[in-house]
Design an enzyme around this catalytic site. Structure first.
Site, PDB file in Angstrom:
ATOM      1  N   HIS A 120       0.841  -1.192   0.000  1.00 53.43           N
ATOM      2  CA  HIS A 120       0.000   0.000   0.000  1.00 53.43           C
ATOM      3  C   HIS A 120       0.881   1.249   0.000  1.00 53.43           C
ATOM      4  O   HIS A 120       1.915   1.290   0.672  1.00 53.43           O
ATOM      5  CB  HIS A 120      -0.922   0.002   1.217  1.00 53.43           C
ATOM      6  CG  HIS A 120      -2.099  -0.902   1.054  1.00 53.43           C
ATOM      7  ND1 HIS A 120      -1.993  -2.267   1.143  1.00 53.43           N
ATOM      8  CD2 HIS A 120      -3.403  -0.640   0.799  1.00 53.43           C
ATOM      9  CE1 HIS A 120      -3.182  -2.816   0.949  1.00 53.43           C
ATOM     10  NE2 HIS A 120      -4.048  -1.856   0.733  1.00 53.43           N
ATOM     11  N   LYS A 169     -13.559   5.911   5.750  1.00 50.50           N
ATOM     12  CA  LYS A 169     -13.808   6.994   4.799  1.00 50.50           C
ATOM     13  C   LYS A 169     -15.299   7.138   4.526  1.00 50.50           C
ATOM     14  O   LYS A 169     -15.807   8.245   4.343  1.00 50.50           O
ATOM     15  CB  LYS A 169     -13.053   6.708   3.498  1.00 50.50           C
ATOM     16  CG  LYS A 169     -13.269   7.726   2.385  1.00 50.50           C
ATOM     17  CD  LYS A 169     -12.316   7.461   1.234  1.00 50.50           C
ATOM     18  CE  LYS A 169     -12.606   8.390   0.062  1.00 50.50           C
ATOM     19  NZ  LYS A 169     -13.577   7.856  -0.882  1.00 50.50           N
TER      20      LYS A 169
END
Length: 936
Positions: free
Chosen positions: A155, A595
């Site tokens: 990532h 999120k």
């Protein structure tokens, strides 16, 4: 001549060793700045530090204004040097702090006794089991149940170049040498000169990559940690367990390995077009080659060590028979046979090396026949050596020396090193299946079908032996890539079943989302459905990999249990589960959920999903493992791994766990062997406690229905506050103005784009969670790690004050609730709204309503948390972290003010002047990431 850079941290609650290290490094950094940039630059660095320190300590914002005024008038070269100086400072401080962690752990180890072992050690967990009446057999059964699988991923959260990482490691080694060794004056002088030179090189090394790393670069970066610190740390963990069993149970026993590593690097295709089937094949074969090479090195060392002469130590019959078989199957050079003709143990090791050499040759030249020798046979050969040493009366050498270490390595890493997962988005499979069904003349518009009809059709095709793709048919590039990926998986598992373990389906919403990749696997011969040859009735499935659903959004998490119920009830999928030994892995995404729903809602939705998914699997009689897709920051599920384990619902504690180790987390946890060992022992400690002592993760005894209703209410209130902020009409415009998200999207730190659409087209829906959190961290709001809990807690306590005692009880006795509040406190302490206000005012035309909303929720959250936790200030329970943040703040403030100025100049300047400013802005992003010790 100016004095060296002043640090002034003595007498501030920081230990003397850390104070000495930071002052030493700061002094050397000041000397280097003066040598490279001149005394005027050092004076500017020191002036800005002093002004920001006064502003923070004396609550005098006018000093910060003075600092910004000076930065506003600085030349480009001065701004660049400020960034280089302060970024280097944080690289050095971070290494000093890691050395402090190591020092404290060693100090605690020296002070520990069998009755009072070091906190969070394996000794502590085994002693707790003994004190609770667990027998040796109980503990061995518990160890048999453990299945711990850290999973490294690529990532895009590691902002540092490898060149910087290597220099930091070198500096860490020198600090360790200085701390542990009694150096002579000459050695001390040499060490200081080496430190000075490393700092000079650090300042002279470009922080920002010239171009994005390739996937191969990322694979090599991940393998560096796996074949170095992880390779060294794993045997130490097993030795810790053996030592604890000897200490508390008086038993020297073997147990099944419980720690294995997995990887996504080079095989995670979701959103990364550069991870091709060819790259995945190359990654797996590179890992295999590296594992074999490492074993060759280990065997050379073992051969040197086991210098046992047959004249003094008669080889047992089992060893002689084994050597006779080896002589028939393996050809060794004549000089090796002569050299070891009277050293049977060394000769046996040479034969093992000969087999591994043959495997390496076959990897380099596929035309060469590979020996029929796998990792299991390798382990059995090592066990044979162990038995033969014991038969010779050399039990300590057999069980407590280099051979035992090699045996642990072989059982942990096999010939695959780490098992790969392949991940892909569900929509990609849907498109590929639709194309194949159309080409086969089965269904022209698969995507238009309702879910029930899709399931019927997929079940029919999965049980139909004929392939879908007609001979000579041409498919789209996307479908070709998907089919080739499954073909590569088939090829790799034929070479070694441990090379690939799982196929993970991102954004799993329906049963068909799992049946579709199974059909694609069937198309290339990876998945087989076989009927009973006598009756023609459904028989069984053969498949060497797991299919893993990934639930990511709040909606998916809330529906995860019902979806898993449907998946496990589907007759064909249930046969897939049976093919995998009645086992199902389920992955939970911590990034997109935060999120999507904010901090509190995401944490609660994940907790409830774990509870409900476990209940579904238990109801179906399915053995399960939850895979936690945690990021490095609190806003993406980060935090201390052992605390996260203790906070999980008791029903999930079956001994199995997987979790991701992402980006900068890998280098923080695995750059130094001592830190890697501490990280792993904390995880093993937590797993032993929650599985062997269920009360370790229990609650206060509140009625579950009452608890869930109250937590549902808090989560809903928190999500409403969060969505009210991010769904506001002008929010996205404000966010893109006040944060460096545009530059973050261009930062060359990973091969994967930051947006699901393209790196140049960023909006809220397509923006990935990592850059979303990254940008908030840069401007010091850090809202993904706390925002929304202020309104939720304050409203609840205002309308129902009687719940205060309930929340206080939860904080004391419910690990999940305590962890959520403690992680939020940490992020709130790291947030710095007085600095964020500069971004809002100077870039967002503020003060805006958005800043006011955030500020209001912060104060409401702070007040409520202090009431619930009965603290005077945030993080009273962890004063070391609080003090570390306070000491970092003035230095970080300078970086923020420089970044702010660069963003203003980019927006107001001519296009021709913007490129060097953007390069400097990249450096500011790296610097703040180093200061905050996190990116996204």
């Amino acid at each position: 001549m100016l004095p060296p850079l002043q640090i002034e941290i003595e007498g501030t609650g920081i230990s003397r060793p850390l104070s000495e290290h930071v002052n030493l490094l700061g002094g050397l950094l000041g000397q280097v700045i003066q040598e490279m940039a001149g005394p005027e630059m050092l004076e500017l660095v020191e002036t800005l530090r002093r002004l920001c320190k006064q502003a923070a300590q004396e609550n005098r914002p006018e000093f910060r204004e003075q600092a910004y005024t000076r930065i506003h008038s600085a030349t480009y070269d001065e701004l660049l040097w400020l960034l280089r100086a302060y970024t280097a400072f944080f690289h050095l401080v971070n290494q000093a702090e890691q050395q402090e962690i190591i020092r404290i752990n060693r100090e605690r180890a020296q002070q520990s006794t069998p009755e009072r072992p070091r906190p969070e050690s394996i000794d502590e967990a085994i002693l707790a089991l003994k004190q609770q009446g667990r027998t040796l057999d109980d503990v061995l059964t518990l160890l048999e149940r453990l299945d711990i699988q850290p999973t490294v991923t690529a990532h895009p959260t590691e902002a540092r170049r490898r060149s910087i990482l290597y220099k930091q490691q070198h500096i860490a080694q020198m600090l360790s040498q200085q701390r542990r060794c009694q150096l002579t004056p000459e050695e001390q002088e040499t060490l200081l000169l080496d430190l000075h030179n490393q700092i000079t090189l650090l300042l002279g090394t470009a922080e920002v990559r010239e171009e994005r790393p390739t996937v191969r670069d990322e694979v090599e970066q991940g393998l560096y940690f796996i074949q170095s610190t992880i390779w060294e740390a794993v045997p130490r963990i097993y030795e810790d367990v053996r030592r604890a069993l000897r200490r508390y149970y008086g038993a020297d026993v073997d147990f099944r390995p419980f720690l294995r590593y997995r990887s996504w690097i080079g095989s995670d295709r979701d959103g990364n077009p550069y991870v091709t089937p060819e790259i995945t094949r190359w990654t797996a074969l590179t890992q295999r080659r590296l594992a074999l090479q490492r074993y060759m090195e280990e065997l050379r060392q073992l051969r040197r060590r086991l210098s046992l002469s047959d004249r003094y130590v008669a080889p047992p019959e089992e060893l002689r028979r084994s050597l006779a078989r080896d002589a028939r199957e393996v050809s060794l050079p004549p000089h090796v046979l002569r050299q070891f003709r009277h050293e049977s143990f060394r000769l046996k090791i040479s034969y093992i090396m000969g087999r591994l050499h043959g495997l390496l040759q076959a990897l380099d030249d596929p035309t060469q026949p590979a020996p029929d020798y796998d990792a299991d046979a390798f382990v059995e050969d090592l066990r044979l050596l162990q038995r033969c040493l014991e038969a010779c009366g050399l039990e300590r050498i057999a069980r407590h020396d280099q051979l035992t270490r090699l045996l642990v390595l072989a059982q942990t890493f096999g010939f695959h090193l780490v098992t790969l997962d392949v991940r892909q988005h569900s929509s990609v499979h849907e498109a590929a299946v639709a194309e194949l069904l159309r080409l086969a003349g089965v269904e022209n518009d698969y995507r238009a079908l309702p879910e029930s009809r899709r399931q019927e059709l997929l079940a029919e095709e999965l049980s139909n032996p004929r392939p879908l793709l007609p001979p000579g048919a041409r498919v789209s590039e996307a479908t070709r890539q998907v089919l080739e990926t499954f073909a590569v998986i088939r090829e790799l598992v034929q070479l070694d079943p441990r090379l690939v373990g799982s196929y993970i389906v991102s954004m799993t919403h329906t049963v068909s989302d799992l049946l579709e990749p199974m059909l694609l696997a069937k198309e290339v011969g990876l998945w087989h459905y076989e009927r009973d040859p006598r009756t023609g009735k459904p028989g069984h499935v053969r498949c060497p990999i797991d299919f893993v659903p990934l639930f990511e959004t709040i909606e998916d998490l809330e529906a995860a249990a019902s979806r898993m119920e449907a998946i496990l009830s589907h007759p064909v999928y249930r046969m897939q589960v049976a093919a995998r030994g009645g086992f199902q892995e389920i992955m939970l995404g911590y990034s997109d959920s935060t999120k999507d729903g904010g901090y509190w809602m995401a944490n609660w939705a994940l907790h409830r999903a774990q509870e409900q998914l476990a209940e579904v699997c238990l109801r179906h009689g399915v053995d399960f493992r939850l895979f936690h897709g945690r990021g490095g920051t609190v806003g993406r599920g980060g935090g201390r791994a052992n605390q996260a384990i203790l906070a999980m619902p008791p029903v999930v504690h079956n001994g199995r766990i997987r979790f991701t180790e992402q980006g900068e987390v890998i280098s923080f946890r695995y750059a130094l062997p001592e830190i890697a060992h501490r990280h792993l022992e904390q995880i093993v400690n937590a797993m032993l406690r929650v599985v062997g002592l269920p009360a370790a993760s229990g609650t206060d005894g509140t009625d579950p229905a009452t608890r869930n209703r109250l937590m549902d209410e808090l989560a809903a209130r928190s999500m409403r506050a969060y969505r009210r902020l991010i769904d506001a009409p002008d929010f996205w415009s404000w966010y893109t103005r006040i944060t460096p998200i545009d530059q973050i999207s261009r930062l060359p730190i990973a091969s994967r784009p930051v947006s699901r659409s393209s790196a140049r087209e960023v909006d809220f829906e397509s923006l990935r969670a990592i850059p979303w959190v990254f940008a908030w961290t840069q401007v010091r709001y850090l809202i993904p790690g706390w925002f929304g809990i202020g309104q939720a807690l304050d409203e609840l306590l205002q309308t129902s004050p009687e719940h205060l005692e309930t929340l206080r009880t939860w904080y004391r006795s419910w690990p999940f609730f305590r962890t959520v509040l403690q992680n939020a406190q940490r992020e709130m302490v790291r947030a710095r709204l007085e600095i964020a206000a500069y971004y809002d005012r100077l870039l967002g035309d503020g003060p805006t309503a958005f800043h006011q909303m955030i500020e209001e929720d912060y104060h409401r959250a702070r007040t409520a948390i202090l009431r619930i936790t009965d603290q005077e200030s945030l993080l009273d329970h962890d004063p070391i972290i609080r003090k570390s943040v306070q000491l970092r703040n003035p230095y970080t403030d300078v970086l923020n003010l420089v970044q702010l100025e660069l963003m203003r100049r980019i927006r107001s300047g001519a296009e021709a002047d913007r490129e060097p400013l953007r390069r400097a802005l990249f450096l500011s992003i790296n610097g703040i990431a180093a200061a905050m010790q996190s990116t996204g």
